[in-house]
Write a protein that holds these residues in place. Structure first.
Motif, PDB file in Angstrom:
ATOM      1  N   ALA A  64       3.414  35.349  -5.392  1.00 27.64           N
ATOM      2  CA  ALA A  64       2.649  34.517  -6.160  1.00 27.64           C
ATOM      3  C   ALA A  64       2.021  35.117  -7.143  1.00 27.64           C
ATOM      4  O   ALA A  64       1.506  35.910  -6.549  1.00 27.64           O
ATOM      5  CB  ALA A  64       3.727  34.097  -5.324  1.00 27.64           C
TER       6      ALA A  64
ATOM      7  N   TYR B 174       0.585  27.730  -7.406  1.00 22.78           N
ATOM      8  CA  TYR B 174       1.535  26.294  -8.757  1.00 22.78           C
ATOM      9  C   TYR B 174       0.752  25.274  -9.181  1.00 22.78           C
ATOM     10  O   TYR B 174       0.646  25.633 -10.266  1.00 22.78           O
ATOM     11  CB  TYR B 174       3.080  26.340  -7.855  1.00 22.78           C
ATOM     12  CG  TYR B 174       3.636  24.975  -9.102  1.00 22.78           C
ATOM     13  CD1 TYR B 174       3.788  25.661 -10.363  1.00 22.78           C
ATOM     14  CD2 TYR B 174       3.689  23.736  -8.842  1.00 22.78           C
ATOM     15  CE1 TYR B 174       4.888  25.422 -11.131  1.00 22.78           C
ATOM     16  CE2 TYR B 174       4.692  23.278  -9.825  1.00 22.78           C
ATOM     17  CZ  TYR B 174       5.631  24.032 -10.860  1.00 22.78           C
ATOM     18  OH  TYR B 174       5.994  23.225 -11.830  1.00 22.78           O
ATOM     19  N   ARG B 175       0.022  24.902  -8.758  1.00 21.79           N
ATOM     20  CA  ARG B 175      -1.120  24.000  -8.840  1.00 21.79           C
ATOM     21  C   ARG B 175      -2.607  23.610  -8.838  1.00 21.79           C
ATOM     22  O   ARG B 175      -2.986  24.967  -7.966  1.00 21.79           O
ATOM     23  CB  ARG B 175      -0.846  22.399  -7.667  1.00 21.79           C
ATOM     24  CG  ARG B 175       0.839  22.144  -8.058  1.00 21.79           C
ATOM     25  CD  ARG B 175       0.722  20.759  -7.705  1.00 21.79           C
ATOM     26  NE  ARG B 175       2.473  20.398  -7.426  1.00 21.79           N
ATOM     27  CZ  ARG B 175       3.110  20.418  -7.021  1.00 21.79           C
ATOM     28  NH1 ARG B 175       3.721  21.754  -5.554  1.00 21.79           N
ATOM     29  NH2 ARG B 175       4.331  19.843  -7.384  1.00 21.79           N
TER      30      ARG B 175
ATOM     31  N   ALA C   9       1.622  24.964 -12.955  1.00 19.63           N
ATOM     32  CA  ALA C   9       2.448  23.385 -13.431  1.00 19.63           C
ATOM     33  C   ALA C   9       2.335  23.687 -14.806  1.00 19.63           C
ATOM     34  O   ALA C   9       3.622  23.004 -15.267  1.00 19.63           O
ATOM     35  CB  ALA C   9       2.098  22.588 -11.873  1.00 19.63           C
TER      36      ALA C   9
ATOM     37  N   ASP D 153      10.155  32.140 -11.485  1.00 19.67           N
ATOM     38  CA  ASP D 153       9.029  31.217 -11.556  1.00 19.67           C
ATOM     39  C   ASP D 153       7.937  30.495 -10.886  1.00 19.67           C
ATOM     40  O   ASP D 153       6.833  30.546 -10.636  1.00 19.67           O
ATOM     41  CB  ASP D 153       9.044  30.268 -13.017  1.00 19.67           C
ATOM     42  CG  ASP D 153       9.909  28.885 -12.450  1.00 19.67           C
ATOM     43  OD1 ASP D 153      10.647  28.490 -11.597  1.00 19.67           O
ATOM     44  OD2 ASP D 153      10.294  28.006 -13.869  1.00 19.67           O
ATOM     45  N   VAL D 154       8.970  29.481 -10.103  1.00 18.70           N
ATOM     46  CA  VAL D 154       8.118  28.948  -9.067  1.00 18.70           C
ATOM     47  C   VAL D 154       8.501  29.489  -7.511  1.00 18.70           C
ATOM     48  O   VAL D 154      10.239  28.870  -7.626  1.00 18.70           O
ATOM     49  CB  VAL D 154       8.450  27.871  -8.943  1.00 18.70           C
ATOM     50  CG1 VAL D 154       7.290  26.963  -8.108  1.00 18.70           C
ATOM     51  CG2 VAL D 154       7.207  27.732 -10.448  1.00 18.70           C
TER      52      VAL D 154
ATOM     53  N   THR E  75       9.636  27.328  -4.155  1.00 21.77           N
ATOM     54  CA  THR E  75       9.013  26.110  -3.510  1.00 21.77           C
ATOM     55  C   THR E  75       9.134  25.982  -1.738  1.00 21.77           C
ATOM     56  O   THR E  75       8.201  26.622  -0.440  1.00 21.77           O
ATOM     57  CB  THR E  75       9.861  24.608  -3.703  1.00 21.77           C
ATOM     58  OG1 THR E  75       9.323  24.762  -5.238  1.00 21.77           O
ATOM     59  CG2 THR E  75       9.091  23.575  -3.326  1.00 21.77           C
TER      60      THR E  75
ATOM     61  N   GLY F  35       4.309  30.857  -9.289  1.00 16.00           N
ATOM     62  CA  GLY F  35       3.236  29.652  -8.984  1.00 16.00           C
ATOM     63  C   GLY F  35       4.233  29.590  -7.762  1.00 16.00           C
ATOM     64  O   GLY F  35       4.885  30.180  -7.139  1.00 16.00           O
ATOM     65  N   ASP F  36       3.071  29.296  -6.259  1.00 14.76           N
ATOM     66  CA  ASP F  36       3.869  29.215  -5.185  1.00 14.76           C
ATOM     67  C   ASP F  36       3.119  28.141  -4.795  1.00 14.76           C
ATOM     68  O   ASP F  36       1.998  27.406  -5.377  1.00 14.76           O
ATOM     69  CB  ASP F  36       2.408  30.913  -4.271  1.00 14.76           C
ATOM     70  CG  ASP F  36       3.134  30.349  -2.924  1.00 14.76           C
ATOM     71  OD1 ASP F  36       3.421  28.947  -2.538  1.00 14.76           O
ATOM     72  OD2 ASP F  36       2.944  30.307  -1.861  1.00 14.76           O
ATOM     73  N   ALA F  37       4.434  27.354  -5.300  1.00 16.49           N
ATOM     74  CA  ALA F  37       3.814  25.500  -5.038  1.00 16.49           C
ATOM     75  C   ALA F  37       3.175  24.671  -3.034  1.00 16.49           C
ATOM     76  O   ALA F  37       2.947  23.899  -3.132  1.00 16.49           O
ATOM     77  CB  ALA F  37       5.361  25.097  -4.759  1.00 16.49           C
TER      78      ALA F  37
END
Length: 170
Positions: free
Chosen positions: A13, A17-18, A22, A133-134, A136, A162-164
């Protein structure tokens, strides 16, 4: 590098993510901020290159057809095409997602229920690096890898923006 239960290939990643990534991904995918594609592709390309794999084909994780129609863009193919130019790696839209319900808001069990039957293989690259994209739970990547492997494709890795589950830079 990210590991997820049930995945037998590495996932890299670019970022947690956040919070910032995000908002950028949501703006790109759902709010028509398509000008973000270059920035997001550069981040994603960094994760691809970090794998250090040379002989792979980038395979975007496809959205469901109704999402592509409503957005007016296939965001994963757009990002993967940019990444292919940046990394000098080939890409192929090797997967097609079947119509169905979105995973947005689905709990872990519902995501895990996703299976290879949700995908159709359109082409068969020899070695694939999945692009999304992400991440989870990893359920979508797992299902896509299963569908490709059933058709003889070797899935060697995945890269995401992104890695959630990663909350800070490591």
């Amino acid at each position: 590098m990210t590991t997820r239960r049930g995945l037998d290939f590495p996932v890299r990643a670019a970022q947690p993510y956040r919070p910032e990534i995000a908002s950028l991904i949501i703006a790109f995918k759902d709010e028509g901020a398509w000008s973000l594609s270059g920035l997001l592709a550069r981040l994603l390309s960094n994760a691809i290159v970090a794998h250090g794999l040379g002989d792979v084909t980038l395979v975007p994780m496809p959205s469901r057809p109704q999402k592509v129609r409503s957005r007016g863009i296939d965001h994963a193919a757009t990002l993967t095409r940019h990444c292919a130019r940046l990394t000098k790696l080939p890409w192929a839209p090797a997967l097609r997602r079947l119509p169905g319900n979105s995973q947005r808001g689905a709990d872990r069990q519902a995501r895990i229920m996703l299976g290879a039957a949700d995908f159709r293989v359109r082409s068969r690259p020899y070695r694939a690096l999945l692009v999304d994209d992400v991440i989870t739970t990893g359920a979508t990547l797992k299902a896509a890898a299963e569908a490709l492997r059933l058709q003889g494709v070797q899935v060697v890795a995945a890269a995401v923006i992104g890695d959630a589950n990663r909350l800070t830079e490591s």
